[in-house]
Design a protein around this motif. Structure first.
Motif, PDB file in Angstrom:
ATOM      1  N   ASP A  79      10.919 -13.360  11.325  1.00  0.00           N
ATOM      2  CA  ASP A  79      10.420 -14.487  10.752  1.00  0.00           C
ATOM      3  C   ASP A  79       8.522 -14.334  10.299  1.00  0.00           C
ATOM      4  O   ASP A  79       8.113 -16.068  10.297  1.00  0.00           O
ATOM      5  N   THR A  80       8.162 -14.038  11.543  1.00  0.00           N
ATOM      6  CA  THR A  80       6.716 -14.616  12.450  1.00  0.00           C
ATOM      7  C   THR A  80       6.201 -13.233  11.558  1.00  0.00           C
ATOM      8  O   THR A  80       6.665 -11.817  11.234  1.00  0.00           O
ATOM      9  N   SER A  81       4.774 -13.592  10.670  1.00  0.00           N
ATOM     10  CA  SER A  81       4.372 -12.800   9.583  1.00  0.00           C
ATOM     11  C   SER A  81       3.077 -12.501  10.705  1.00  0.00           C
ATOM     12  O   SER A  81       2.750 -13.105  11.394  1.00  0.00           O
ATOM     13  N   GLY A  82       2.352 -11.552  10.492  1.00  0.00           N
ATOM     14  CA  GLY A  82       1.151 -11.502  11.253  1.00  0.00           C
ATOM     15  C   GLY A  82       0.504  -9.533  11.614  1.00  0.00           C
ATOM     16  O   GLY A  82       0.951  -8.513  10.918  1.00  0.00           O
ATOM     17  N   VAL A  83      -0.330  -9.936  12.468  1.00  0.00           N
ATOM     18  CA  VAL A  83      -0.663  -8.218  12.800  1.00  0.00           C
ATOM     19  C   VAL A  83       0.511  -7.844  13.930  1.00  0.00           C
ATOM     20  O   VAL A  83       0.709  -7.769  14.774  1.00  0.00           O
ATOM     21  N   LEU A  84       0.425  -7.220  13.345  1.00  0.00           N
ATOM     22  CA  LEU A  84       1.349  -5.055  13.996  1.00  0.00           C
ATOM     23  C   LEU A  84       0.680  -4.116  13.866  1.00  0.00           C
ATOM     24  O   LEU A  84       0.476  -3.286  13.401  1.00  0.00           O
ATOM     25  N   VAL A  85       0.738  -3.423  15.098  1.00  0.00           N
ATOM     26  CA  VAL A  85       0.370  -2.192  15.635  1.00  0.00           C
ATOM     27  C   VAL A  85       1.747  -0.748  15.742  1.00  0.00           C
ATOM     28  O   VAL A  85       2.426  -1.373  17.070  1.00  0.00           O
ATOM     29  N   PHE A  86       1.049  -0.052  15.386  1.00  0.00           N
ATOM     30  CA  PHE A  86       2.113   0.829  15.872  1.00  0.00           C
ATOM     31  C   PHE A  86       1.441   2.639  16.266  1.00  0.00           C
ATOM     32  O   PHE A  86      -0.323   2.249  15.997  1.00  0.00           O
ATOM     33  N   ALA A  87       1.281   3.361  17.217  1.00  0.00           N
ATOM     34  CA  ALA A  87       1.196   4.080  17.792  1.00  0.00           C
ATOM     35  C   ALA A  87       1.373   5.534  16.889  1.00  0.00           C
ATOM     36  O   ALA A  87       2.622   5.760  16.189  1.00  0.00           O
ATOM     37  N   LYS A  88       0.343   6.753  17.282  1.00  0.00           N
ATOM     38  CA  LYS A  88       0.524   7.963  16.299  1.00  0.00           C
ATOM     39  C   LYS A  88       1.087   9.157  16.916  1.00  0.00           C
ATOM     40  O   LYS A  88       1.831   9.623  16.851  1.00  0.00           O
ATOM     41  N   SER A  89       1.069   8.515  18.812  1.00  0.00           N
ATOM     42  CA  SER A  89       1.666   9.730  19.199  1.00  0.00           C
ATOM     43  C   SER A  89       2.033   8.752  21.180  1.00  0.00           C
ATOM     44  O   SER A  89       2.071   7.638  20.947  1.00  0.00           O
ATOM     45  N   GLU A  90       2.962   9.664  21.524  1.00  0.00           N
ATOM     46  CA  GLU A  90       4.329   9.370  22.931  1.00  0.00           C
ATOM     47  C   GLU A  90       2.345   8.132  23.788  1.00  0.00           C
ATOM     48  O   GLU A  90       2.611   7.420  24.335  1.00  0.00           O
TER      49      GLU A  90
END
Length: 254
Positions: A79-90
């Motif tokens: 239920d928290t909105s906002g900035v989320l970061v994902f990586a594309k490699s280990e």
């Protein structure tokens, strides 16, 4: 644009999933803004309608056999909105996670009432009970140190809009700390004690009208400053205060 981004081709916008706004993407990272109500990763009940699943499908262009994938760096509550970061490699994932405690993270929250001071730092040791509810303790051996800095930026309708600097990153930290000072986050049924039942009553069983919608959790991950895992350059990703938050502190005309 980073050197690693010059020849990078993003998948067409038709693959952009609903409920996710794209803030930045290159060969190493994918930064988005997620809506309230969307899980970061799967749960026992929800497998596919998550940011992780939807963005994996995006980078694979809908091809499940594609070698492309994303890696989880951190999470936001459903239920928290906002900035989320994902990586594309280990490699990118491990770099970001190793540096995560040094990155600047700013949130906005609307809380009940008024904090005891216009700005301050809430400090405690957080631990979790058998039903997965986090709480503060003074026992250093039992809990992990947590620090939350806050500042009141607007007030109205019995609520306060706070700007929050997350000085440590513990589970449910902001929600627990604001509840500890007597100002639980609006819409937070888990850490508001007896108030939710009184303030958001269930509709009478005989009523044929629509059920009253539960207010969303008024907590938003507004800004994140990180070091790029490839270029090592500092990058900041900002979002606006959700209009819903502004409506909760808008002063009515007399």
């Amino acid at each position: 644009m980073s050197d690693n981004d010059k020849n990078f081709k993003r998948p067409p916008k038709k693959y952009h999933p609903k409920g996710i706004t794209f803030l930045y993407e290159d060969r190493d990272i994918l930064v988005v803004e997620k809506v309230s109500g969307l899980l970061t990763v799967s749960s026992e009940k929800v497998r596919e309608n998550t940011a992780f699943y939807l963005l994996n499908d995006y980078v694979r262009k809908g091809n499940p056999k594609s070698p492309h994938r994303i890696f989880i760096v951190h999470r936001l509550d459903r239920d928290t909105s906002g900035v989320l970061v994902f990586a594309k490699s280990e490699k990118a994932k491990h770099f970001l996670q190793d540096q995560w405690h040094d990155f600047k993270k700013t949130y906005y929250a609307v809380v009940d009432g008024e904090p005891p001071e216009r700005e301050g730092v809430v400090t405690s040791y957080l631990t979790e009970n058998a039903i997965h509810k986090v709480y503060s303790t003074t026992d250093q051996k039992k809990g992990k140190l947590a620090k939350t800095a806050y500042k009141v930026i607007k007030q109205g309708q019995g609520n306060s809009l706070l700007e929050i600097d997350l000085l440590t990153g513990r589970k449910n930290q902001i929600r627990v700390h604001l509840s500890d000072i007597g100002c639980p986050v609006v819409g937070d049924k888990k850490y508001r004690g007896e108030k939710p039942e009184a303030e958001t009553p269930k509709p009478a069983q005989k009523s044929k009208g629509p059920a009253r919608k539960r207010p969303r959790l008024a907590l938003h991950s507004a800004s994140l400053t990180l070091i790029h895992p490839f270029s090592k350059k500092e990058m900041t990703f900002d979002t606006i205060i959700p209009p819903y938050f502004e409506s909760l502190v808008r002063k009515t005309r007399e």
